[in-house]
Scaffold this motif. Sequence first.
Motif, PDB file in Angstrom:
ATOM      1  N   GLY A 286       0.705  -1.122   0.116  1.00 42.66           N
ATOM      2  CA  GLY A 286      -0.152  -0.256   0.058  1.00 42.66           C
ATOM      3  C   GLY A 286       1.158   0.998   0.224  1.00 42.66           C
ATOM      4  N   THR A 287       0.480   1.940   0.970  1.00 44.45           N
ATOM      5  CA  THR A 287       1.006   3.472   0.657  1.00 44.45           C
ATOM      6  C   THR A 287       1.301   4.286   1.773  1.00 44.45           C
ATOM      7  OG1 THR A 287      -0.366   3.856  -1.545  1.00 44.45           O
ATOM      8  CG2 THR A 287       1.040   5.661  -0.472  1.00 44.45           C
ATOM      9  N   CYS A 288       2.344   4.404   2.515  1.00 43.71           N
ATOM     10  CA  CYS A 288       2.910   4.867   3.065  1.00 43.71           C
ATOM     11  C   CYS A 288       2.701   6.303   3.674  1.00 43.71           C
ATOM     12  CB  CYS A 288       4.269   4.482   3.966  1.00 43.71           C
ATOM     13  SG  CYS A 288       4.437   4.534   5.431  1.00 43.71           S
ATOM     14  N   ASP A 289       2.210   6.940   4.121  1.00 44.71           N
ATOM     15  CA  ASP A 289       2.565   8.860   4.017  1.00 44.71           C
ATOM     16  C   ASP A 289       3.925   9.210   4.604  1.00 44.71           C
ATOM     17  OD1 ASP A 289       2.159  11.066   3.488  1.00 44.71           O
ATOM     18  OD2 ASP A 289       0.200  11.732   4.521  1.00 44.71           O
ATOM     19  N   TYR A 290       4.763   9.728   3.875  1.00 44.06           N
ATOM     20  CA  TYR A 290       5.440   9.447   4.209  1.00 44.06           C
ATOM     21  C   TYR A 290       5.739  10.967   4.882  1.00 44.06           C
ATOM     22  CZ  TYR A 290       8.069   5.598   3.111  1.00 44.06           C
ATOM     23  OH  TYR A 290       9.052   4.117   3.087  1.00 44.06           O
ATOM     24  N   GLU A 291       4.998  11.657   4.258  1.00 44.58           N
ATOM     25  CA  GLU A 291       5.332  13.372   3.759  1.00 44.58           C
ATOM     26  C   GLU A 291       4.776  13.957   4.902  1.00 44.58           C
ATOM     27  OE1 GLU A 291       5.983  15.550   1.579  1.00 44.58           O
ATOM     28  OE2 GLU A 291       6.543  13.799   0.515  1.00 44.58           O
ATOM     29  N   THR A 292       4.287  13.008   6.519  1.00 42.67           N
ATOM     30  CA  THR A 292       4.283  13.609   7.500  1.00 42.67           C
ATOM     31  C   THR A 292       3.961  12.747   8.627  1.00 42.67           C
ATOM     32  OG1 THR A 292       1.735  12.249   7.475  1.00 42.67           O
ATOM     33  CG2 THR A 292       1.430  15.078   7.082  1.00 42.67           C
ATOM     34  N   CYS A 293       5.353  11.483   8.124  1.00 46.35           N
ATOM     35  CA  CYS A 293       5.754  10.251   9.091  1.00 46.35           C
ATOM     36  C   CYS A 293       6.586  11.337  10.504  1.00 46.35           C
ATOM     37  CB  CYS A 293       6.175   9.321   8.146  1.00 46.35           C
ATOM     38  SG  CYS A 293       6.817   8.338   9.657  1.00 46.35           S
ATOM     39  N   VAL A 381       0.188   6.412  24.761  1.00 46.78           N
ATOM     40  CA  VAL A 381      -0.198   6.461  23.706  1.00 46.78           C
ATOM     41  C   VAL A 381       0.753   5.842  22.789  1.00 46.78           C
ATOM     42  CG1 VAL A 381      -0.856   8.479  21.321  1.00 46.78           C
ATOM     43  CG2 VAL A 381      -1.565   8.255  23.693  1.00 46.78           C
ATOM     44  N   PHE A 382       1.001   5.082  21.837  1.00 41.94           N
ATOM     45  CA  PHE A 382       1.489   4.590  20.758  1.00 41.94           C
ATOM     46  C   PHE A 382       1.594   4.912  19.240  1.00 41.94           C
ATOM     47  CE2 PHE A 382       1.974   1.959  24.552  1.00 41.94           C
ATOM     48  CZ  PHE A 382       3.167   1.957  25.043  1.00 41.94           C
ATOM     49  N   LEU A 383       1.905   5.336  18.408  1.00 40.78           N
ATOM     50  CA  LEU A 383       2.658   5.079  17.366  1.00 40.78           C
ATOM     51  C   LEU A 383       2.241   3.821  16.531  1.00 40.78           C
ATOM     52  CD1 LEU A 383       1.713   6.754  14.293  1.00 40.78           C
ATOM     53  CD2 LEU A 383       4.357   7.321  14.468  1.00 40.78           C
ATOM     54  N   ILE A 384       1.401   3.550  15.327  1.00 38.71           N
ATOM     55  CA  ILE A 384       1.201   1.899  15.519  1.00 38.71           C
ATOM     56  C   ILE A 384       1.323   2.612  13.562  1.00 38.71           C
ATOM     57  CG2 ILE A 384       0.212  -0.028  15.648  1.00 38.71           C
ATOM     58  CD1 ILE A 384       1.373   0.196  17.475  1.00 38.71           C
ATOM     59  N   CYS A 385       1.591   1.184  12.421  1.00 39.14           N
ATOM     60  CA  CYS A 385       1.968   1.503  11.928  1.00 39.14           C
ATOM     61  C   CYS A 385       2.217   0.086  10.881  1.00 39.14           C
ATOM     62  CB  CYS A 385       2.799   1.905  11.104  1.00 39.14           C
ATOM     63  SG  CYS A 385       3.469   2.758   9.106  1.00 39.14           S
ATOM     64  N   ASP A 386       1.732  -0.125   9.426  1.00 37.99           N
ATOM     65  CA  ASP A 386       1.614  -1.038   9.133  1.00 37.99           C
ATOM     66  C   ASP A 386       2.468  -1.327   7.407  1.00 37.99           C
ATOM     67  OD1 ASP A 386      -0.779  -0.412   7.497  1.00 37.99           O
ATOM     68  OD2 ASP A 386      -2.207  -1.817   8.076  1.00 37.99           O
ATOM     69  N   GLY A 387       2.306  -0.150   7.255  1.00 38.58           N
ATOM     70  CA  GLY A 387       3.012   0.262   5.700  1.00 38.58           C
ATOM     71  C   GLY A 387       2.197   0.744   5.188  1.00 38.58           C
ATOM     72  N   ALA A 388       1.369   0.544   4.994  1.00 38.74           N
ATOM     73  CA  ALA A 388       0.293   0.763   3.723  1.00 38.74           C
ATOM     74  C   ALA A 388      -1.430   1.671   4.540  1.00 38.74           C
ATOM     75  CB  ALA A 388      -0.911  -1.151   3.819  1.00 38.74           C
ATOM     76  N   SER A 389      -1.010   2.568   5.328  1.00 37.13           N
ATOM     77  CA  SER A 389      -2.048   3.517   5.887  1.00 37.13           C
ATOM     78  C   SER A 389      -1.598   5.116   5.336  1.00 37.13           C
ATOM     79  CB  SER A 389      -3.058   3.026   7.100  1.00 37.13           C
ATOM     80  OG  SER A 389      -3.698   3.954   7.352  1.00 37.13           O
ATOM     81  N   ILE A 390      -2.422   5.299   4.847  1.00 44.26           N
ATOM     82  CA  ILE A 390      -2.159   7.200   4.988  1.00 44.26           C
ATOM     83  C   ILE A 390      -2.329   8.025   5.898  1.00 44.26           C
ATOM     84  CG2 ILE A 390      -1.610   7.208   1.998  1.00 44.26           C
ATOM     85  CD1 ILE A 390      -4.193   8.606   2.141  1.00 44.26           C
TER      86      ILE A 390
END
Length: 449
Positions: A286-293, A381-390
Amino acid sequence: MGKNKPFYVTENDKKRKETALSSKNKKQTEKKSTQLTSSKKTKLRIPSRLERLIEEYIEYKTKNPYQSPVTLNRIRQYILAQKAGYWNSNPKARYGKGYDVFAYLAYQAPGYLIQFKHILKFLDLKGVLPKDIILLDLGTGPGVVPLATIWYQKERKKGSLTIHAIERSIEFLEAFRFLVPEFIKGTSRIYTGDVQSCDITVQDCKIPDNITVLSCQNVLAELSHLSISEKAIMLMKYCSHVSEEGLIIIIEPAELRHSIELRKLQKELESRGLFVYAPCRMLRQGTCDYETCWSFEELPPMNPTRLMNELADEKDGYRFINQDIKFSFTIFTKRNIQKPLPSGFLNSATPLSELQDHLGELVNVTGVKMSRDIGNPNFSVFLICDGASITKTYLIIPRVLRNDDVKFAYRAGYGEILTIQNVRVRWNEKKNAFNLVSGVRTRLSATNI
């Protein structure tokens, strides 16, 4: 969540913290006793031998004891100037004078030493740090990365280390040539190779071959005149000299703008053929939003050095104590060495990109832990990512919730995979993000893959 908001590292946060500390300090009559009390609560510290070498270098250059009031006052002035420059819209540090270097060694270097050693230990525990390290450190400064690597190699007690470095500041190189050889003394199989006075952005730097660790720590943020593409082109020139089994380590400050710029650079370098090893893990297509990561590692506070405590022995001395260790990093390889996920590992998990369809419902998810606890007194609070959500996704855990499974969220390392069951999906309108709210039925486990 009401008025409870996650804590973030911003300039305003830093100023509020300093204001609060200043108010607190005015009520204290013994500054040093407060610092030493704080020190007892932490374990991270640089080796005493390295502390003394820094003090000896200052004494060598100034011909005075490092505790000299004149020396300490001048170092304080240069620390404040460096801190002011850091918050400029286009930060650009200057290291043209001896006291520029003293200020860097006193205030910034200790934390940078600890964070790079932390990365080396992480890679070693993963089994990917080469036994024989051939290091090339870009923008080495006074040799912080080589010193941290020597420190780790002494503890590791196996393999060899050869150090190559590039630095354009003559003052920094003088400090390097004092500190690094002295810290090597008494060890075996640690060597210095080419240590060059050169600008890493130009074409005439001599680059050794068969590099096994290429490092660039807190350098790229100062190259604000270069675009992301230009930085990538420069780095790929050096990467061409890295061995097929080698590692490329890039570390930048945790502050918002630098952290996001690093993620943009990460995407650019991926497109040029490098593979991300850590901390990101693309669990799904999917797409990961690097612009706001905005993602960074945070270590426990470090013990202040003797020099820090000497500098802090005056009114508003808190300004010269730098215990926080927060940093963004990315580690690349030239071939994909990440272990594949087990078959069916994601079958029962809802993709983070589909949370919109499950608002108010209980779901199971799998994601990478991309932050330490950035919560408040009531909620973790923890940031969670699967690499495919903007859209950002946060795991929310009420601090009153203390079942054993939930503790995995705290124990898991930055970049580790979490499997989370029975969390309720909420929309956080203020943050434009999804909150995964834990309850008594929530179960967590950490997967070290």
